[in-house]
Design a protein around this motif. Structure first.
Motif, PDB file in Angstrom:
ATOM      1  N   TYR A  16       0.832  -1.202   0.000  1.00 40.40           N
ATOM      2  CA  TYR A  16       0.000   0.000   0.000  1.00 40.40           C
ATOM      3  C   TYR A  16       0.875   1.265   0.000  1.00 40.40           C
ATOM      4  N   SER A  17       1.869   1.295   0.857  1.00 33.62           N
ATOM      5  CA  SER A  17       2.757   2.458   0.951  1.00 33.62           C
ATOM      6  C   SER A  17       3.544   2.659  -0.335  1.00 33.62           C
ATOM      7  N   ALA A  18       4.043   1.557  -0.898  1.00 34.33           N
ATOM      8  CA  ALA A  18       4.797   1.648  -2.150  1.00 34.33           C
ATOM      9  C   ALA A  18       3.902   2.150  -3.281  1.00 34.33           C
ATOM     10  N   SER A  19       2.677   1.650  -3.341  1.00 31.36           N
ATOM     11  CA  SER A  19       1.751   2.074  -4.382  1.00 31.36           C
ATOM     12  C   SER A  19       1.471   3.575  -4.290  1.00 31.36           C
ATOM     13  N   ARG A  20       1.240   4.051  -3.086  1.00 32.39           N
ATOM     14  CA  ARG A  20       0.987   5.492  -2.895  1.00 32.39           C
ATOM     15  C   ARG A  20       2.213   6.322  -3.277  1.00 32.39           C
ATOM     16  N   ALA A  21       3.406   5.840  -2.921  1.00 34.99           N
ATOM     17  CA  ALA A  21       4.638   6.570  -3.237  1.00 34.99           C
ATOM     18  C   ALA A  21       4.868   6.614  -4.751  1.00 34.99           C
ATOM     19  N   VAL A  22       4.617   5.509  -5.433  1.00 36.80           N
ATOM     20  CA  VAL A  22       4.789   5.476  -6.885  1.00 36.80           C
ATOM     21  C   VAL A  22       3.800   6.428  -7.551  1.00 36.80           C
ATOM     22  N   ILE A  29       5.063  14.388 -12.954  1.00 41.39           N
ATOM     23  CA  ILE A  29       5.480  14.026 -14.314  1.00 41.39           C
ATOM     24  C   ILE A  29       4.276  14.082 -15.248  1.00 41.39           C
ATOM     25  N   LEU A  30       3.159  13.539 -14.799  1.00 45.13           N
ATOM     26  CA  LEU A  30       1.970  13.475 -15.639  1.00 45.13           C
ATOM     27  C   LEU A  30       1.247  14.809 -15.752  1.00 45.13           C
ATOM     28  N   GLU A  31       1.442  15.679 -14.776  1.00 42.24           N
ATOM     29  CA  GLU A  31       0.811  17.008 -14.856  1.00 42.24           C
ATOM     30  C   GLU A  31       1.247  17.734 -16.116  1.00 42.24           C
ATOM     31  N   SER A  32       2.505  17.531 -16.516  1.00 44.05           N
ATOM     32  CA  SER A  32       3.000  18.197 -17.728  1.00 44.05           C
ATOM     33  C   SER A  32       2.295  17.665 -18.984  1.00 44.05           C
ATOM     34  N   LEU A  33       1.735  16.458 -18.899  1.00 43.65           N
ATOM     35  CA  LEU A  33       0.971  15.894 -20.020  1.00 43.65           C
ATOM     36  C   LEU A  33      -0.513  16.232 -19.913  1.00 43.65           C
ATOM     37  N   GLY A  34      -0.930  16.705 -18.743  1.00 44.80           N
ATOM     38  CA  GLY A  34      -2.332  17.056 -18.536  1.00 44.80           C
ATOM     39  C   GLY A  34      -3.226  15.870 -18.251  1.00 44.80           C
ATOM     40  N   VAL A  35      -2.638  14.766 -17.738  1.00 47.55           N
ATOM     41  CA  VAL A  35      -3.440  13.586 -17.423  1.00 47.55           C
ATOM     42  C   VAL A  35      -3.128  13.107 -16.006  1.00 47.55           C
ATOM     43  N   THR A  36      -4.066  12.339 -15.466  1.00 40.68           N
ATOM     44  CA  THR A  36      -3.875  11.731 -14.153  1.00 40.68           C
ATOM     45  C   THR A  36      -3.247  10.344 -14.335  1.00 40.68           C
ATOM     46  N   TYR A  37      -2.843   9.747 -13.244  1.00 39.03           N
ATOM     47  CA  TYR A  37      -2.246   8.416 -13.299  1.00 39.03           C
ATOM     48  C   TYR A  37      -3.212   7.384 -13.898  1.00 39.03           C
ATOM     49  N   PRO A  38      -4.466   7.300 -13.445  1.00 36.97           N
ATOM     50  CA  PRO A  38      -5.379   6.330 -14.071  1.00 36.97           C
ATOM     51  C   PRO A  38      -5.594   6.597 -15.572  1.00 36.97           C
ATOM     52  N   GLN A  39      -5.653   7.871 -15.961  1.00 39.86           N
ATOM     53  CA  GLN A  39      -5.798   8.206 -17.375  1.00 39.86           C
ATOM     54  C   GLN A  39      -4.560   7.768 -18.161  1.00 39.86           C
ATOM     55  N   TYR A  40      -3.392   7.920 -17.554  1.00 39.57           N
ATOM     56  CA  TYR A  40      -2.137   7.491 -18.167  1.00 39.57           C
ATOM     57  C   TYR A  40      -2.154   5.989 -18.413  1.00 39.57           C
ATOM     58  N   LEU A  41      -2.683   5.216 -17.473  1.00 42.95           N
ATOM     59  CA  LEU A  41      -2.763   3.767 -17.654  1.00 42.95           C
ATOM     60  C   LEU A  41      -3.636   3.418 -18.852  1.00 42.95           C
ATOM     61  N   LYS A 113      11.847   5.879 -17.682  1.00 42.92           N
ATOM     62  CA  LYS A 113      13.228   6.165 -17.257  1.00 42.92           C
ATOM     63  C   LYS A 113      13.239   7.127 -16.071  1.00 42.92           C
ATOM     64  N   ARG A 114      12.422   8.172 -16.152  1.00 44.47           N
ATOM     65  CA  ARG A 114      12.362   9.142 -15.061  1.00 44.47           C
ATOM     66  C   ARG A 114      11.881   8.504 -13.773  1.00 44.47           C
ATOM     67  N   LEU A 115      10.883   7.629 -13.879  1.00 40.47           N
ATOM     68  CA  LEU A 115      10.387   6.950 -12.688  1.00 40.47           C
ATOM     69  C   LEU A 115      11.461   6.034 -12.125  1.00 40.47           C
ATOM     70  N   GLY A 116      12.149   5.314 -13.007  1.00 37.67           N
ATOM     71  CA  GLY A 116      13.225   4.424 -12.574  1.00 37.67           C
ATOM     72  C   GLY A 116      14.299   5.170 -11.811  1.00 37.67           C
ATOM     73  N   GLU A 117      14.653   6.338 -12.282  1.00 34.77           N
ATOM     74  CA  GLU A 117      15.653   7.157 -11.587  1.00 34.77           C
ATOM     75  C   GLU A 117      15.146   7.572 -10.211  1.00 34.77           C
ATOM     76  N   SER A 118      13.885   7.902 -10.124  1.00 38.12           N
ATOM     77  CA  SER A 118      13.299   8.294  -8.837  1.00 38.12           C
ATOM     78  C   SER A 118      13.283   7.140  -7.845  1.00 38.12           C
ATOM     79  N   MET A 119      13.141   5.920  -8.357  1.00 34.17           N
ATOM     80  CA  MET A 119      13.072   4.747  -7.495  1.00 34.17           C
ATOM     81  C   MET A 119      14.439   4.334  -6.962  1.00 34.17           C
ATOM     82  N   GLY A 120      15.509   4.812  -7.580  1.00 35.08           N
ATOM     83  CA  GLY A 120      16.842   4.424  -7.147  1.00 35.08           C
ATOM     84  C   GLY A 120      17.119   2.949  -7.381  1.00 35.08           C
ATOM     85  N   MET A 121      16.515   2.396  -8.415  1.00 36.21           N
ATOM     86  CA  MET A 121      16.687   0.975  -8.739  1.00 36.21           C
ATOM     87  C   MET A 121      17.307   0.849 -10.124  1.00 36.21           C
ATOM     88  N   THR A 122      18.048  -0.232 -10.318  1.00 38.24           N
ATOM     89  CA  THR A 122      18.534  -0.523 -11.654  1.00 38.24           C
ATOM     90  C   THR A 122      17.370  -1.040 -12.488  1.00 38.24           C
TER      91      THR A 122
END
Length: 145
Positions: A16-22, A29-41, A113-122
């Motif tokens: 739950y915490s990870a989902s909210r953080a993601v 990031i999505l605000e610049s596209l003018g869409v929400t996360y569910p709309q992006y999906l 790529k941007r999300l991956g960088e934010s996650m600090g994961m390879t």
């Protein structure tokens, strides 16, 4: 026994915490596209294969029509998709990207790529985590049926 019930030991709370953080990481990031996360999906699904029916989108996105329909209406109002009733079956609605919706894909290419960088994961770590979560989801879905 009390330790087994500690909040920080609960897998459900970690997920739950990870989902909210993601989702929160996606928001600016999505605000610049003018869409929400569910709309992006929804857009991701259509960029993968355009011209899907509502029920197919529901299945792919694991959403019910009551949740998906308002998302599609808003994407239509934004000029990113078109909803059309099929002439062969008036009960079915097909969703297609508009030129504006297709053009948005080019602006979204760097999001993973941007999300991956934010996650600090390879990339490998992220792939392994995704595969683990897919297995978890499949196991839970199978167990529920």
């Amino acid at each position: 026994m009390a330790n087994d019930l500690a909040l920080d030991r609960q897998l459900c709370f970690a997920l739950y915490s990870a989902s909210r953080a993601v989702t929160a990481t996606y928001r600016p990031i999505l605000e610049s596209l003018g869409v929400t996360y569910p709309q992006y999906l929804v857009l991701l699904a259509l960029w993968e294969r355009d011209g899907r029916g509502v029920s197919e989108l529901c299945d792919d996105l694991k959403l019910d029509t009551g949740t998906l329909s308002p998302l599609l209406k808003r994407l239509d109002m934004l000029g990113l998709v078109e909803r059309q009733r099929l002439s062969t079956d008036e009960r079915r609605v097909q969703i297609t990207l508009t030129a504006k919706g297709r053009a948005l894909e080019a602006r979204a290419c760097d999001i993973p790529k941007r999300l991956g960088e934010s996650m600090g994961m390879t990339a490998r770590d992220a792939d392994e985590l995704r595969e683990t979560l897919v297995r978890l989801t499949n196991s839970l879905t199978t167990a529920a049926t």
